[in-house]
Enzyme design. Structure first.
Site, short mmCIF file in Angstrom:
data_model
loop_
_atom_site.label_atom_id
_atom_site.label_comp_id
_atom_site.label_asym_id
_atom_site.label_seq_id
_atom_site.Cartn_x
_atom_site.Cartn_y
_atom_site.Cartn_z
N ARG A 170 -24.36 44.29 -19.90
CA ARG A 170 -24.24 44.96 -21.19
C ARG A 170 -25.59 45.32 -21.81
O ARG A 170 -25.70 46.27 -22.57
CB ARG A 170 -23.46 44.07 -22.16
CG ARG A 170 -21.98 44.05 -21.86
CD ARG A 170 -21.26 43.11 -22.77
NE ARG A 170 -21.85 41.78 -22.67
CZ ARG A 170 -21.26 40.67 -23.08
NH1 ARG A 170 -20.08 40.72 -23.66
NH2 ARG A 170 -21.84 39.50 -22.96
N HIS A 209 -16.65 21.27 -4.59
CA HIS A 209 -17.66 21.03 -3.54
C HIS A 209 -17.33 19.82 -2.66
O HIS A 209 -17.33 19.91 -1.44
CB HIS A 209 -19.05 20.80 -4.16
CG HIS A 209 -19.49 21.88 -5.11
ND1 HIS A 209 -19.08 23.18 -5.00
CD2 HIS A 209 -20.31 21.84 -6.19
CE1 HIS A 209 -19.65 23.89 -5.96
NE2 HIS A 209 -20.39 23.10 -6.70
N LEU A 263 -27.33 33.05 -13.79
CA LEU A 263 -26.90 32.86 -12.40
C LEU A 263 -27.48 33.95 -11.51
O LEU A 263 -27.98 33.68 -10.41
CB LEU A 263 -25.36 32.86 -12.31
CG LEU A 263 -24.79 32.76 -10.89
CD1 LEU A 263 -25.05 31.39 -10.28
CD2 LEU A 263 -23.29 33.04 -10.88
N GLY A 316 -23.21 41.13 -14.38
CA GLY A 316 -23.83 40.01 -15.09
C GLY A 316 -25.29 39.94 -14.68
O GLY A 316 -25.88 38.87 -14.62
N ASP A 375 -16.65 19.72 -12.16
CA ASP A 375 -17.93 20.34 -11.84
C ASP A 375 -18.24 20.31 -10.34
O ASP A 375 -18.62 21.32 -9.77
CB ASP A 375 -19.05 19.63 -12.62
CG ASP A 375 -20.33 20.45 -12.66
OD1 ASP A 375 -20.24 21.68 -12.74
OD2 ASP A 375 -21.42 19.85 -12.61
N LYS A 407 -24.20 12.30 -12.55
CA LYS A 407 -25.43 12.90 -13.09
C LYS A 407 -26.30 11.75 -13.61
O LYS A 407 -25.79 10.67 -13.91
CB LYS A 407 -25.08 13.81 -14.27
CG LYS A 407 -24.17 14.98 -13.85
CD LYS A 407 -24.79 16.31 -14.21
CE LYS A 407 -23.99 17.44 -13.64
NZ LYS A 407 -24.80 18.53 -13.12
C1 BG6 Z 1 -22.73 23.38 -9.43
C2 BG6 Z 1 -22.51 22.52 -10.63
O1 BG6 Z 1 -21.54 23.94 -8.99
O2 BG6 Z 1 -23.30 22.61 -8.40
C3 BG6 Z 1 -23.81 21.90 -11.09
O3 BG6 Z 1 -21.94 23.28 -11.68
C4 BG6 Z 1 -24.46 21.15 -9.95
O4 BG6 Z 1 -23.63 21.02 -12.19
C5 BG6 Z 1 -24.55 22.05 -8.73
O5 BG6 Z 1 -25.74 20.75 -10.36
C6 BG6 Z 1 -25.05 21.32 -7.52
O6 BG6 Z 1 -25.40 22.23 -6.53
P1 BG6 Z 1 -26.59 21.93 -5.53
O7 BG6 Z 1 -26.56 23.05 -4.57
O8 BG6 Z 1 -27.82 21.85 -6.35
O9 BG6 Z 1 -26.25 20.61 -4.91
#
Ligand code: BG6
Length: 489
Positions: free
Chosen positions: A47, A248, A17, A12, A243, A342
């Protein structure tokens, strides 16, 4: 911790990313001297038709950002890029992978006298192709020799719910052992998250107070000051819970509440994580707050529904507050509130451990101790303590014992999350990666709530203004869960 020789392949390589995170992280390790040209070469695979030079030109602006303060910055970037090559191919047919295998031989010839080296494959790809790519890797470029092993890094989303996550597991498990697979949750690479076990178990003061007898409430907060900004079409199928919460923030909760592992060995750590996850009660659907951002109060910022990529009338959740109860001896009865949103007033991620009040009598209403661990921005740990107001006064004053990393640890290199995790994968340390059973329990915990929130009788989210602190019922919710707002909150 010896780093053996490696070829890192980024699948990719032309995507977002990899430009923004994967290549810059590999470059960060190179710049820091953690990997060198003699030990490590990087291959991009995608690709798009591209030459080596074209890939390098594409990556260069992203890497230059990391060396803006260095006089020989461009030279470092060029030195790194000289070790980056590109192979074009599709994800589902043998041909490209065979070519990749050829290019490995070429690299091994001038890097290791033709003997094979380790292969780390980073899948910076959507999960829909994980299965196919892993199968092709296994069939065409897999290696398992004494000094040349295969490792595969995959990144969330690992499924959409319990069932799809198990399905994905079923596809990957026959191809690679748990030892060969590295599931990234980048929060586990953040400095402050990695500090949690040491802070807790390495300090008798914290360790002895880390229980229901002393702690009144735990709060884990994730705030972002921006909305979906054109990514709404993607976010709409995911929502804030998938998300950042199921992965996380749950990782943060786990590290905050797990029992002491016997050692730092990755299996010992992850065994304890799974145990505590299993002790969490089902999330009470009636004890949550869900929200979606509307326009900012001054009308200058758009609502979630204003995002053209969002389907009309979407009930997608951009804010949630959830309460977790852990039914074990250490935690029974302590509310653990996780909240994430958000388009809020600030961007920060922090943990607050609020302790119980001291006995009254000599004090009239004295604030509770609170330990704050700021994950980002500006890593910090500070403890709110009661002190005598300096001078002639005998009154008390709540004061921070403050450890701010930028002030105290100026001479340390603190790696970015992806840098830390890619290095862990290179040295074969699994501690900060998600194990299969851990993933399974986390989905088992969240799936009933997600089914409810996405089902026919789903409640409507409360609309909160873009740039605010979130839905207005939040203060009352925190109060209900024993959190006491104090001066400075
Ligand atoms: C990602 C989410 O996993 O983590 C995002 O998909 C989010 O939406 C991001 O903004 C937050 O990561 P960090 O490291 O910026 O706190």
């Amino acid at each position: 911790n010896k780093l053996n020789k490696y070829i890192i392949t980024v699948f990719g390589a032309s995507g977002d990313l990899s430009k923004k995170k994967t290549f810059p992280a590999i470059f960060g390790l190179f710049k820091q001297g953690e990997i060198s040209k003699d030990e490590c070469r990087v291959v991009g695979y995608a690709r798009s038709k591209m030459s080596n030079e074209e890939l390098r030109d594409r990556l260069k602006p992203f890497l230059l950002k990391q060396v803006s303060k260095e006089s020989n910055g461009e030279q470092i970037v060029d030195d790194f890029l000289a070790n980056v090559t590109y192979v074009q191919g599709s994800y589902d047919s043998d041909e490209g992978y065979k070519q990749l295998g050829e290019s490995y031989k070429e690299i091994e010839k001038n890097m290791n006298n033709g003997s094979p080296v380790n292969r780390l494959h980073y899948l910076a790809l959507p999960p829909s192709v994980f299965g196919t790519v892993c199968e092709q890797i296994k069939n065409n470029i897999y290696i398992n020799e004494d000094h040349a092993k295969t490792k595969v890094i995959v990144e969330k989303p690992f499924g959409h719910d319990l069932e799809s996550s198990r399905q994905l597991q079923k596809e990957l498990a026959p191809l690679f052992s748990e030892d060969e697979l590295y599931r990234i949750d980048h929060y586990l690479g953040k400095e402050m998250v990695k500090n949690l076990l040491i802070l807790r178990f390495g300090n008798i003061l914290f360790n002895s107070a880390w229980n229901k007898e002393n702690i009144q409430n735990i709060q884990i907060t994730f705030k972002e000051p921006f909305g979906t900004e054109g990514r709404g079409g993607y976010f709409n199928d995911i929502g804030i819970i998938r998300d950042v919460m199921q992965n996380h923030l749950l990782q943060v909760l786990t590290l905050l509440t797990m029992e002491r592992p016997v050692t730092f060995d990755s299996e010992a750590v992850r065994d304890e994580k799974v145990k505590v996850l299993k002790a969490i009660s089902p999330i009470d659907h009636n004890d949550i707050i869900i929200g979606q951002y509307g326009k900012s109060e001054d009308g200058s910022k758009p609502s979630y529904l204003d995002d053209e990529t969002v389907p009309e009338g979407s009930k997608c959740i951009t804010f949630a507050a959830l309460n977790f109860q852990i039914r074990n001896e250490r935690w029974d009865g302590v509310p653990i509130v996780m909240k994430a949103g958000k388009a809020l007033d600030v961007g920060k991620v922090e943990i607050r451990i609020q302790f119980k009040p001291v006995a009254s009598g000599m004090f009239d209403q004295i604030p509770n101790n609170e330990l704050v661990i700021r994950i980002q921005p500006d890593e910090a740990v500070y403890l709110k303590c009661n002190m005598k107001t300096p001078g002639l006064s005998t009154s008390t004053k709540i004061t921070d014992l403050n450890l701010t990393y930028a002030d105290r640890y100026q001479d340390f290199w603190i790696p970015q999350a992806y840098e830390a995790l890619i290095r862990d994968a290179l040295i074969g340390d699994h501690s900060n990666f998600v194990r299969d059973d851990e993933l399974d329990v986390s989905w088992a915990l969240f799936t009933p709530l997600l089914d409810y929130l996405e089902g026919e009788n789903a409640p409507a989210p409360t609309i909160y203004p873009y740039g605010s602190r979130g839905p207005s019922e939040l203060n009352e919710y925190m109060h209900k869960h024993n959190y006491k707002y104090m001066h400075g909150d």
